[in-house]
Motif scaffolding. Structure first.
Motif, PDB file in Angstrom:
ATOM      1  N   ALA A 167       0.858  -1.190   0.000  1.00 23.40           N
ATOM      2  CA  ALA A 167       0.000   0.000   0.000  1.00 23.40           C
ATOM      3  C   ALA A 167       0.890   1.235   0.000  1.00 23.40           C
ATOM      4  CB  ALA A 167      -0.924  -0.029   1.212  1.00 23.40           C
ATOM      5  N   GLY A 168       0.384   2.328   0.560  1.00 24.50           N
ATOM      6  CA  GLY A 168       1.053   3.604   0.377  1.00 24.50           C
ATOM      7  C   GLY A 168       2.367   3.793   1.088  1.00 24.50           C
ATOM      8  N   GLY A 169       2.529   3.294   2.303  1.00 27.17           N
ATOM      9  CA  GLY A 169       3.750   3.594   3.025  1.00 27.17           C
ATOM     10  C   GLY A 169       3.880   2.734   4.260  1.00 27.17           C
ATOM     11  N   PHE A 170       4.905   3.035   5.075  1.00 27.25           N
ATOM     12  CA  PHE A 170       5.138   2.245   6.269  1.00 27.25           C
ATOM     13  C   PHE A 170       3.952   2.387   7.213  1.00 27.25           C
ATOM     14  CE2 PHE A 170       7.335   1.502  10.377  1.00 27.25           C
ATOM     15  CZ  PHE A 170       7.731   0.215  10.107  1.00 27.25           C
ATOM     16  N   LEU A 171       3.462   1.253   7.732  1.00 29.88           N
ATOM     17  CA  LEU A 171       2.315   1.181   8.635  1.00 29.88           C
ATOM     18  C   LEU A 171       1.014   1.659   7.990  1.00 29.88           C
ATOM     19  CD1 LEU A 171       3.715   2.210  12.068  1.00 29.88           C
ATOM     20  CD2 LEU A 171       2.766   0.052  11.449  1.00 29.88           C
ATOM     21  N   ASP A 172       0.938   1.617   6.653  1.00 28.13           N
ATOM     22  CA  ASP A 172      -0.335   1.906   6.006  1.00 28.13           C
ATOM     23  C   ASP A 172      -1.250   0.705   6.197  1.00 28.13           C
ATOM     24  OD1 ASP A 172      -2.381   2.679   4.390  1.00 28.13           O
ATOM     25  OD2 ASP A 172      -1.053   3.604   2.921  1.00 28.13           O
ATOM     26  N   ASN A 173      -2.541   0.985   6.525  1.00 25.62           N
ATOM     27  CA  ASN A 173      -3.402  -0.149   6.868  1.00 25.62           C
ATOM     28  C   ASN A 173      -4.222  -0.638   5.690  1.00 25.62           C
ATOM     29  OD1 ASN A 173      -5.051   2.091   6.691  1.00 25.62           O
ATOM     30  ND2 ASN A 173      -6.532   1.199   8.068  1.00 25.62           N
ATOM     31  N   ARG A 174      -4.013  -0.086   4.497  1.00 25.46           N
ATOM     32  CA  ARG A 174      -4.982  -0.357   3.443  1.00 25.46           C
ATOM     33  C   ARG A 174      -4.625  -1.546   2.566  1.00 25.46           C
ATOM     34  NH1 ARG A 174      -5.315   5.584   1.295  1.00 25.46           N
ATOM     35  NH2 ARG A 174      -3.218   5.498   2.084  1.00 25.46           N
ATOM     36  N   PHE A 175      -3.689  -2.407   3.031  1.00 27.83           N
ATOM     37  CA  PHE A 175      -3.423  -3.589   2.210  1.00 27.83           C
ATOM     38  C   PHE A 175      -4.438  -4.681   2.464  1.00 27.83           C
ATOM     39  CE2 PHE A 175      -0.875  -4.008   5.994  1.00 27.83           C
ATOM     40  CZ  PHE A 175      -1.085  -5.305   6.380  1.00 27.83           C
ATOM     41  N   LEU A 176      -5.262  -4.514   3.510  1.00 30.12           N
ATOM     42  CA  LEU A 176      -6.408  -5.392   3.710  1.00 30.12           C
ATOM     43  C   LEU A 176      -7.646  -4.606   3.301  1.00 30.12           C
ATOM     44  CD1 LEU A 176      -5.631  -7.062   7.130  1.00 30.12           C
ATOM     45  CD2 LEU A 176      -5.520  -8.048   4.870  1.00 30.12           C
ATOM     46  N   PRO A 177      -8.732  -5.288   2.901  1.00 34.90           N
ATOM     47  CA  PRO A 177      -9.937  -4.553   2.473  1.00 34.90           C
ATOM     48  C   PRO A 177     -10.523  -3.734   3.630  1.00 34.90           C
ATOM     49  CG  PRO A 177     -10.354  -6.896   2.637  1.00 34.90           C
ATOM     50  CD  PRO A 177      -8.887  -6.738   2.697  1.00 34.90           C
ATOM     51  N   LEU A 178     -11.026  -2.557   3.308  1.00 31.72           N
ATOM     52  CA  LEU A 178     -11.499  -1.654   4.361  1.00 31.72           C
ATOM     53  C   LEU A 178     -12.805  -2.110   4.988  1.00 31.72           C
ATOM     54  CD1 LEU A 178     -10.761   1.974   3.213  1.00 31.72           C
ATOM     55  CD2 LEU A 178      -9.557   0.541   4.794  1.00 31.72           C
ATOM     56  N   GLY A 179     -13.607  -2.884   4.269  1.00 30.97           N
ATOM     57  CA  GLY A 179     -14.834  -3.409   4.861  1.00 30.97           C
ATOM     58  C   GLY A 179     -15.893  -2.340   5.017  1.00 30.97           C
ATOM     59  N   LYS A 180     -16.966  -2.711   5.748  1.00 29.33           N
ATOM     60  CA  LYS A 180     -18.082  -1.784   5.937  1.00 29.33           C
ATOM     61  C   LYS A 180     -17.786  -0.901   7.139  1.00 29.33           C
ATOM     62  CE  LYS A 180     -23.101  -1.946   6.046  1.00 29.33           C
ATOM     63  NZ  LYS A 180     -23.358  -1.719   7.453  1.00 29.33           N
ATOM     64  N   PHE A 181     -18.071   0.372   6.994  1.00 28.78           N
ATOM     65  CA  PHE A 181     -17.734   1.339   8.028  1.00 28.78           C
ATOM     66  C   PHE A 181     -18.541   1.049   9.287  1.00 28.78           C
ATOM     67  CE2 PHE A 181     -18.287   5.456  10.097  1.00 28.78           C
ATOM     68  CZ  PHE A 181     -16.966   5.814  10.247  1.00 28.78           C
ATOM     69  N   GLY A 182     -17.836   0.893  10.425  1.00 26.11           N
ATOM     70  CA  GLY A 182     -18.546   0.719  11.688  1.00 26.11           C
ATOM     71  C   GLY A 182     -18.705  -0.723  12.121  1.00 26.11           C
ATOM     72  N   GLU A 183     -18.160  -1.698  11.375  1.00 27.41           N
ATOM     73  CA  GLU A 183     -18.213  -3.084  11.845  1.00 27.41           C
ATOM     74  C   GLU A 183     -16.852  -3.477  12.392  1.00 27.41           C
ATOM     75  OE1 GLU A 183     -19.545  -5.452   8.682  1.00 27.41           O
ATOM     76  OE2 GLU A 183     -21.650  -4.876   8.952  1.00 27.41           O
ATOM     77  N   ILE A 184     -16.826  -4.654  13.066  1.00 28.35           N
ATOM     78  CA  ILE A 184     -15.570  -4.997  13.745  1.00 28.35           C
ATOM     79  C   ILE A 184     -14.493  -5.383  12.743  1.00 28.35           C
ATOM     80  CG2 ILE A 184     -16.476  -7.297  14.270  1.00 28.35           C
ATOM     81  CD1 ILE A 184     -14.618  -7.208  16.692  1.00 28.35           C
ATOM     82  N   PHE A 185     -14.867  -6.127  11.652  1.00 25.72           N
ATOM     83  CA  PHE A 185     -13.846  -6.462  10.657  1.00 25.72           C
ATOM     84  C   PHE A 185     -13.829  -5.375   9.596  1.00 25.72           C
ATOM     85  CE2 PHE A 185     -14.789 -10.709  12.322  1.00 25.72           C
ATOM     86  CZ  PHE A 185     -13.537 -10.978  12.790  1.00 25.72           C
ATOM     87  N   SER A 186     -13.339  -4.224   9.978  1.00 25.04           N
ATOM     88  CA  SER A 186     -13.252  -3.141   9.010  1.00 25.04           C
ATOM     89  C   SER A 186     -11.936  -2.428   9.267  1.00 25.04           C
ATOM     90  CB  SER A 186     -14.442  -2.187   9.153  1.00 25.04           C
ATOM     91  OG  SER A 186     -14.366  -1.511  10.371  1.00 25.04           O
ATOM     92  N   ALA A 187     -11.740  -1.307   8.585  1.00 26.02           N
ATOM     93  CA  ALA A 187     -10.575  -0.455   8.802  1.00 26.02           C
ATOM     94  C   ALA A 187      -9.263  -1.149   8.489  1.00 26.02           C
ATOM     95  CB  ALA A 187     -10.549   0.104  10.215  1.00 26.02           C
ATOM     96  N   GLY A 188      -9.281  -2.097   7.560  1.00 22.27           N
ATOM     97  CA  GLY A 188      -8.033  -2.692   7.103  1.00 22.27           C
ATOM     98  C   GLY A 188      -7.284  -3.388   8.222  1.00 22.27           C
ATOM     99  N   ALA A 189      -6.021  -3.002   8.400  1.00 21.08           N
ATOM    100  CA  ALA A 189      -5.171  -3.705   9.369  1.00 21.08           C
ATOM    101  C   ALA A 189      -5.189  -3.048  10.739  1.00 21.08           C
ATOM    102  CB  ALA A 189      -3.746  -3.768   8.844  1.00 21.08           C
ATOM    103  N   ILE A 190      -5.983  -2.001  10.944  1.00 19.85           N
ATOM    104  CA  ILE A 190      -5.923  -1.290  12.234  1.00 19.85           C
ATOM    105  C   ILE A 190      -6.235  -2.192  13.434  1.00 19.85           C
ATOM    106  CG2 ILE A 190      -7.109   0.479  13.583  1.00 19.85           C
ATOM    107  CD1 ILE A 190      -6.911   2.329  11.385  1.00 19.85           C
ATOM    108  N   PRO A 191      -7.306  -3.036  13.388  1.00 23.73           N
ATOM    109  CA  PRO A 191      -7.540  -3.887  14.568  1.00 23.73           C
ATOM    110  C   PRO A 191      -6.380  -4.831  14.847  1.00 23.73           C
ATOM    111  CG  PRO A 191      -9.433  -3.909  13.148  1.00 23.73           C
ATOM    112  CD  PRO A 191      -8.371  -3.199  12.408  1.00 23.73           C
ATOM    113  N   ILE A 192      -5.770  -5.377  13.780  1.00 23.83           N
ATOM    114  CA  ILE A 192      -4.661  -6.325  13.999  1.00 23.83           C
ATOM    115  C   ILE A 192      -3.473  -5.604  14.623  1.00 23.83           C
ATOM    116  CG2 ILE A 192      -3.219  -8.035  12.890  1.00 23.83           C
ATOM    117  CD1 ILE A 192      -5.248  -8.101  10.658  1.00 23.83           C
ATOM    118  N   ILE A 193      -3.140  -4.425  14.058  1.00 22.84           N
ATOM    119  CA  ILE A 193      -1.987  -3.687  14.578  1.00 22.84           C
ATOM    120  C   ILE A 193      -2.236  -3.279  16.032  1.00 22.84           C
ATOM    121  CG2 ILE A 193      -0.628  -1.599  14.316  1.00 22.84           C
ATOM    122  CD1 ILE A 193      -1.045  -1.718  11.392  1.00 22.84           C
TER     123      ILE A 193
END
Lengths: 111, 84, 117, 227
Positions: D178-204
């Protein structure tokens, strides 16, 4: 619904106030701890129940029940641990008190 | 109303800071320093920063006090029965 | 809010006064943690805007008018990490105090006179 | 006495230096340029509902990396200073029955609450740091209730190093995909407001939570175990 909730929270607030007064006025550690635990447990239970009744919806009630369970379990355990530590640390009871069950039990187990 | 709450909390925080520096008993001083953090976390809620409020309540008044108490315990154990 | 900024400055001054005048090592660390709290209060109060809400989007706060409805998220994010570092640094200082006590048997700063001038 | 006057002089000097700063601070009426950009595009770009989380994890991710490094160094310093000393074991009072059974009931709940806080960091207030602290406080309860417990430092070390390493690996994946170091968008962003969303942010954020929790548990158990 709102008025019933408000009345219940008011009763809870009165209990909390009495607990604070007890902490200030009671003579020794154990009496203070009893006032600070019993009255505040009942007070916070009533306060949260009143809040849940006043703003009634299902998610709110579920969260409040969870909170109540947590308060009911943690408050007595923590005050028990504190009182026990105070007893073994050597803090005396006030002269007027008549029963020290933990002391008696210790003596029995030593004999 | 909110201004009153802030002023009361601020005065309590200043008093607790003086107590933490000047109380004779070290244990009470540590508890007073924990109380400062607890009141600060209420102020963070008023300032619309709930994340910071959670962190401050858990760390400032919980873990910092515990770390201080453990260190006090270690120091007192070195000292033996002599009190301070 | 300016009153909270003033409160933070007062806390910093009290903590610094304690660090400079108290002799007991534990009191100096307590003064340090008071300074810490004061700094965090100042940073968070600089990002507050009157009458706005926390920067968390939900059903009440849509993304379109967020610019006019939320407080500044950057000071919160900075303070979040600063608090955790504060705990770690306090713990490190306390462990140093324990070691100093073991080496020399005293908790009074005026007994440590190797670097005194 | 001279010394006390010196400190008083120093504090008054500090007051005079800072007085104009305090006087000139005006309350903000608008967001700054950077914050305006975050507020406008942050939710759309990264898909996280909590803007503070997206600032901490992604926009200023390097700050968080440095913070975790500082935490690691302080933990290592504490471990170095409190090396094991061979002293005799002294007797300790046993914990009471109520505390033990209460702990066995409450401990899983507290750990579950910590895990909830750091997996929902992108939706609700909270995140890795707070969740790690809650888990550390659960371990304090364990230390208080069962005194003869030895926290296994090997497990703690492995947990800490693995989560730190995976944190770096996820950052590098962001750099590659994706765009740069620690960019979270290499995983799909999903639906806004659900738990499996926001790319890699929950994992990180979960990895940060595990790392912070392991480090704080290390500090506290080292201090508490010391005889």
């Amino acid at each position: 619904m709102l008025i019933a909730g408000a009345i219940i929270s008011l009763v809870g607030a009165i209990f909390l106030f009495l607990g604070a007064l007890g902490v200030l006025r009671m003579p020794d550690l154990y009496n203070r701890m009893q006032a600070g635990t019993k009255a505040t447990t009942l007070g916070s239970i009533l306060f949260m129940l009143g809040l849940g009744l006043g703003y009634y919806n299902q998610i709110c009630i579920c969260k409040i029940i969870l909170l109540l369970l947590f308060v009911i379990f943690t408050n007595p355990i923590s005050s028990h641990a504190l009182a026990r530590a105070g007893h073994f640390f050597g803090i005396r009871l006030i002269k007027r008190s008549v029963l020290d069950a933990l002391h008696d039990a210790e003596k029995e187990s030593e004999l | 109303m909110i201004l009153t709450i802030i002023i009361v909390l601020g005065i309590l925080m200043l008093v607790a800071a003086f107590l933490a520096l000047y109380l004779k008993d070290l244990l009470s001083a540590i508890i007073a320093a924990g109380a400062i953090s607890l009141m600060a976390s209420v102020i963070y809620i008023i300032l619309a920063a709930p994340d910071v409020a959670m962190t401050e309540a858990a760390i400032g008044s919980g873990l910092t006090t515990i770390v201080f108490l453990y260190a006090l315990h270690l120091v007192k154990k070195e000292q033996g029965e002599k009190n301070d | 809010m300016t009153i909270i900024t003033i409160l933070g400055f007062l806390l910093i001054i009290i903590g610094l006064w304690g660090m400079l005048t108290r002799k007991h090592l534990f009191r100096m660390i307590l003064g340090f943690s008071i300074i810490d709290t004061g700094i965090h209060l100042i940073i968070v109060s600089l990002g507050y805007i009157k009458g706005r809400t926390a920067p968390i989007f939900d059903s009440d706060l849509s993304t379109f008018d967020a610019v006019h409805k939320i407080v500044d998220p950057i000071p919160s994010a900075l303070v979040l990490t600063a608090i955790v570092i504060g705990l770690a640094v306090t713990a490190l200082m306390l462990v140093y105090v324990v070691q100093m006590k073991r080496q020399k048997g005293s908790l009074d700063i005026s007994d440590y006179e190797e670097l005194k001038w | 006495m001279i010394k006390r006057f010196f400190s008083l002089f120093f504090v008054i000097l500090l007051i005079f230096v800072f007085m104009p700063l305090v006087k000139d601070i005006k309350p903000l009426s608008e967001l700054g340029v950077t914050s305006q950009k975050y507020a406008k595009d942050g939710a759309k770009e990264l898909g996280a509902a909590n803007l503070v989380t997206s600032v901490v994890v992604t926009y200023r991710g390097l700050d968080t990396l440095g913070e975790v490094t500082v935490l690691f160094i302080t933990t290592a310093g504490i471990g170095f200073l409190l090396r094991k000393r061979s002293t005799g074991k002294n007797k300790k009072r046993k914990a009471s029955e109520i505390l033990k059974s209460g702990t066995s009931f409450l401990l899983p709940l507290i750990v579950l609450f910590g895990v909830y806080i750091f997996t929902h960091g992108h939706l609700t207030p909270g995140g890795g740091f707070q969740g790690g602290v809650v888990i550390a406080s659960a371990i304090v309860l364990l230390l208080l209730s069962d005194i003869n417990l030895h926290t296994d430092h090997n497990i703690l070390n492995w947990l800490e190093s693995l989560s730190g390493g995976f944190y770096i690996i996820l950052g590098l994946l962001g750099l590659l995909l994706a765009g740069g170091f620690l960019d979270n968008r290499f995983l799909p962003l999903g639906k806004f407001g659900e738990i499996f969303s926001a790319g890699a942010i929950p994992i990180i954020y979960s990895l940060i939570g595990l790392k912070v929790g392991a480090e704080l548990v290390g500090i506290i158990s080292k201090l508490g175990r010391e005889e």
